[in-house]
Structure formats: structure tokens, C-alpha cells
Scaffold this active site. Structure first.
Site, short mmCIF file in Angstrom:
data_model
loop_
_atom_site.label_atom_id
_atom_site.label_comp_id
_atom_site.label_asym_id
_atom_site.label_seq_id
_atom_site.Cartn_x
_atom_site.Cartn_y
_atom_site.Cartn_z
N GLU A 174 0.87 -1.17 0.00
CA GLU A 174 0.00 0.00 0.00
C GLU A 174 0.91 1.22 0.00
OE1 GLU A 174 -4.35 -0.66 1.97
OE2 GLU A 174 -2.71 -0.34 3.39
N GLU A 217 4.72 -9.47 2.81
CA GLU A 217 5.81 -9.12 3.72
C GLU A 217 5.31 -8.26 4.88
OE1 GLU A 217 9.43 -7.83 1.77
OE2 GLU A 217 8.82 -8.78 -0.12
N GLU A 283 20.11 -7.87 -0.30
CA GLU A 283 19.88 -6.70 0.55
C GLU A 283 20.47 -6.83 1.95
OE1 GLU A 283 17.71 -3.51 -0.49
OE2 GLU A 283 19.01 -4.33 -2.05
N TRP A 406 16.16 -9.95 -8.86
CA TRP A 406 15.58 -8.66 -8.49
C TRP A 406 16.60 -7.60 -8.87
CZ3 TRP A 406 11.03 -6.70 -7.24
CH2 TRP A 406 10.98 -5.41 -6.71
#
Length: 428
Positions: A174, A217, A283, A406
Site C-alpha cells: 500500500e 511481507e 539486501e 531482483w
């Protein structure tokens, strides 16, 4: 393919001569301008069939054969030397290519705005010949269970023209972030779930997706079982519709790892329910954190070692970044984020700053430091042919299903050449 690390005094001409190829062939393979200087520590992929090995102290035909998976008798035969030949240091041996293992290769592609940029579309066109799946990121779930799609533009035709499948990536994003509250609604409100699964199946059938990929997530620990229950329900519905189901998992090293990124991701359950999973093994170094390698192989291996205790290797896609970061030192929490850059851009930056590229053997990752015009020190970690080959070797060693990137958009031509050289890519 041959991986070569540039040394002081090297030129494309002497490298081409050493390997029996041309300056243009090396330039084309690595997408570099042959008129610019090479950077010490830069890797080049040499486009030859098989590779050459230059003998080191203590080498024998037997030990070299063990290293490359070929018998010492065959090694002697292809190099037209006796099996009893004493190898001088620096002797050039030809290593013939080995059989390729079949793998699944996926790449996420993340368009922004209402249309796909030309740069991103071109990146997808270049990469998809080497992919099993192209995964537009992402279909966002609304609070009523309907979906908001990303722009798809020509992704469907790009996939079809390259015998690749489309992966329907569904997220609890969102705004700019993953939403814990939205995730809880999805996992606990049956009416929302029913609408969501109807929407997913209708979209997949309309747009030609063959796999549905859940990337949920920032779910709290208390939603762990609800997530597992939802996945079982989703798997039943999707299987009835002839669709595969996969999930994305945070990089855990134990079942009890704490933190909102990890606690609701149940490796054993996902390994049982999903057709395959993507481990997000990247990451460690990220834009908002301190300078670190993005996917250090020692840390990646820890995640894989744990994952293999919970699920079969043939269900695991290893996550891999296609980018690096340029950090300004010293790191300050909440300060300016590191700048993302491609491997090509990293090499150009090292050349511009007149610095050599170093290589961390523990992390299996290249890096360099420099000072900008304001006197601030920078540290750059990125990927090169050596670091990506180390990941390919890990995939082969552990018998994994394949790799998931990614993300598309930043150029890394060496990766695609080496992927093709190491594996046969499963196609739809």
C-alpha cells in the site's frame, strides 16, 4: 565462457591474443567501448567455447581435472599431451565445456507510473530469452480483495516471443510500503480472500499468467498460521484452475529467527504447499543501511543450508540482485540513502575515479572506495562475473531449482552470458 580479471598493463588486444579471440568479440560480449581504458580488477567475459586454465604451483592433470569435473585422461587428450606430462607453471590448458543442468530462471520487472518506460521494456526484451518467467511487479491487493494491476504494455508479447511464461506477482503493498494491516485483513477475512482468489484466477486466465506468486511481507508472528492456511486454500483453488503457485520468502537462517520480516514466513509450510519458492537472498547491503555487499555468498549459503532442512532443493529459486550501491561514508542512520547503480555503471565510476576494483573472497563480491569532489569518502559494492559465477556454482552444488533476479532495468550483460553458459533454461 572464460572469466578474466584485468591486471595492471592489460589491454583488450593482449587479452584477445591470449585467448585466441578478437577485441570486438570481447567488447560486444561485455558491452564496453573498446576505445576506453580497462580498470584494474574489472572482470571480462571472454566468449570462447569452454575455457583456458593457466597452471599454478602444485597443479597436476589429476587435480585440475577434479577442479573442472573432467578425467585427467580426457584432459591430456584434448590438450594433446601425455598423461605423464609434468606441467610447468603458467602452462595453458584447454578445458572443454561440461554438460549443462536444467534450471528455472525468473526476473521481476517493476514499472513505475502508468506505462512501462522504454528503458525497462528494452531491458525485458534483452533478458527474457534467458528466462523461464517474466514477473511484472506487482498486482496490489485492495482492502476489498480486488486487484490493482501494474502497467503491462508489451510484457505479454515479449514473454510469448521468447517462450517464457508470465508470473502474476501479488503483494500487500500500500503506497510505498508493505502493509501489516492489509496483510492481516487478507489472511483473516474470508470474504476478502474469496474475492481475491476469484480476481487472481480471472486475471491469470485473461492475461495469460501461468504461475501466481505471493509476496506478502511485514506480517506479524501471530499471522503465521493464518498465512499457511490461506496458502493451502489458494493452492487448492489455483490448482483447480490449472495454475502453479509460488511464494517469496525472507532470508531466514533458523525457524525461530525473530523480526517482522521473518516470523510469519514458515519455510516448512511453504516448501510443502507451494510449487516452488523464491528466497530473497539479497539486501544485506541496502540503500538505507551501512556499506556491505548486497548478497554475500557466505550469508546466502547460511540461508540455503537452513532452507534445505525444511524443503527439497528442487523447490528453491535462489534470489539474486542485478545491481549494487554507492554509499557515502560515514554511514548515518536516517541520512541520505545509497545510490543504486548497475555493474556497468560501477566499472565506469571506478574508471572515472582512477581506482582499482578489489574483491572480497569471503563475500565473493567486488568493491572499491573513492573520494568525491567534496572530499567525502564513498564505498561501492556491486556484482561482477566472478560473484555471479560463484552463485551459479552454488546452485549446481546444492541442486537448486534455479535463480530469481531482483530486478530488471540496470545493465549486467555478463550475467546473461554466464547464465546461458552454465545452464539450460527451462522454457514454457
Amino acid at each position: 565462457m572464460q572469466i578474466y580479471v584485468v591486471k595492471q598493463g592489460d589491454t583488450l588486444a593482449n587479452i584477445a591474443y591470449t585467448y585466441g579471440t578478437t577485441i570486438q568479440a570481447i567488447s560486444d560480449a561485455n558491452e564496453i567501448d573498446p576505445s576506453v581504458s580497462l580498470v584494474v580488477g574489472q572482470t571480462l567475459v571472454i566468449p570462447i567455447i569452454g575455457q583456458f586454465y593457466f597452471t599454478q604451483p602444485g597443479d597436476s592433470l589429476y587435480t585440475i581435472g577434479q577442479k573442472f569435473g573432467i578425467s585427467y585422461q580426457r584432459l591430456a587428450q584434448v590438450n594433446s599431451i601425455p598423461v605423464t606430462f609434468t606441467l610447468p607453471i603458467g602452462f595453458r590448458l584447454y578445458i572443454p565445456p561440461r554438460p549443462k543442468a536444467p534450471v528455472t530462471a525468473n526476473a521481476y520487472v517493476e514499472p513505475f507510473g502508468d506505462t512501462v518506460s522504454e528503458v525497462l521494456e528494452n531491458s525485458a526484451r534483452k533478458a527474457t530469452p534467458y528466462l523461464s518467467y517474466l514477473a511484472p511487479f506487482s498486482y496490489r491487493i485492495n482492502r476489498d480483495g480486488t486487484l490493482s494491476p501494474p502497467p503491462l504494455d508489451d510484457f505479454k508479447s515479449i514473454a510469448e516471443n521468447n517462450n517464457a511464461a508470465l508470473m502474476l506477482v501479488v503483494t500487500n503493498l500500500e503506497g510505498p510500503s508493505f502493509s501489516t494491516e492489509l496483510g492481516h485483513i487478507i489472511l483473516t477475512v474470508q470474504a476478502v480472500q474469496n474475492t481475491l482468489l476469484d480476481s487472481i484466477i480471472n486475471t491469470a486466465q485473461k492475461e495469460g499468467f501461468t504461475d501466481v506468486h505471493f509476496d506478502f511481507e511485514f506480517l506479524p508472528q501471530e499471522d503465521r498460521e493464518a498465512y499457511n492456511k490461506f496458502l493451502r486454500k489458494a493452492k487448492d483453488r489455483l490448482s483447480q484452475a490449472g495454475l502453479l503457485m509460488s511464494t517469496a520468502l525472507a532470508p531466514k537462517t533458523s525457524a525461530t529467527q525473530s523480526g517482522i520480516l521473518y516470523e510469519a514466513h514458515d519455510y516448512a509450510a511453504h516448501g510443502e504447499i507451494a510449487d516452488f519458492v523464491v528466497l530473497m537472498t539479497y539486501e544485506w547491503g541496502y540503500s538505507g543501511g551501512p556499506a556491505l555487499p548486497v548478497s554475500p555468498i557466505n550469508e546466502v549459503r547460511k540461508v540455503l543450508n537452513y532452507a534445505l532442512t525444511e524443503m527439497p532443493a528442487e523447490k528453491i529459486l535462489l534470489g539474486q540482485n542485478l545491481y549494487g550501491y554507492d554509499w557515502t561514508l560515514p554511514f548515518e542512520a536516517g541520512g541520505d540513502p545509497a545510490r543504486a547503480l548497475s555493474p556497468q555503471q560501477a566499472i565506469a565510476l571506478a574508471r572515472e575515479q582512477n581506482v582499482s576494483i578489489e574483491y572480497d573472497l569471503t563475500a565473493q563480491a567486488p568493491f572499491f572506495t573513492y573520494y568525491d569532489t567534496d572530499g567525502a569518502q564513498h564505498e561501492v559494492w556491486f556484482e561482477d562475473a566472478r560473484s555471479i559465477q560463484a552463485k551459479f556454482d552454488l546452485i549446481k552444488e546444492l541442486g537448486l531449482r534455479g535463480i530469481s533476479y531482483w530486478k530488471l532495468g540496470l545493465a549486467f550483460p555478463q550475467n546473461w552470458l554466464l547464465l546461458q553458459d552454465n545452464f539450460d533454461i527451462r522454457k514454457s
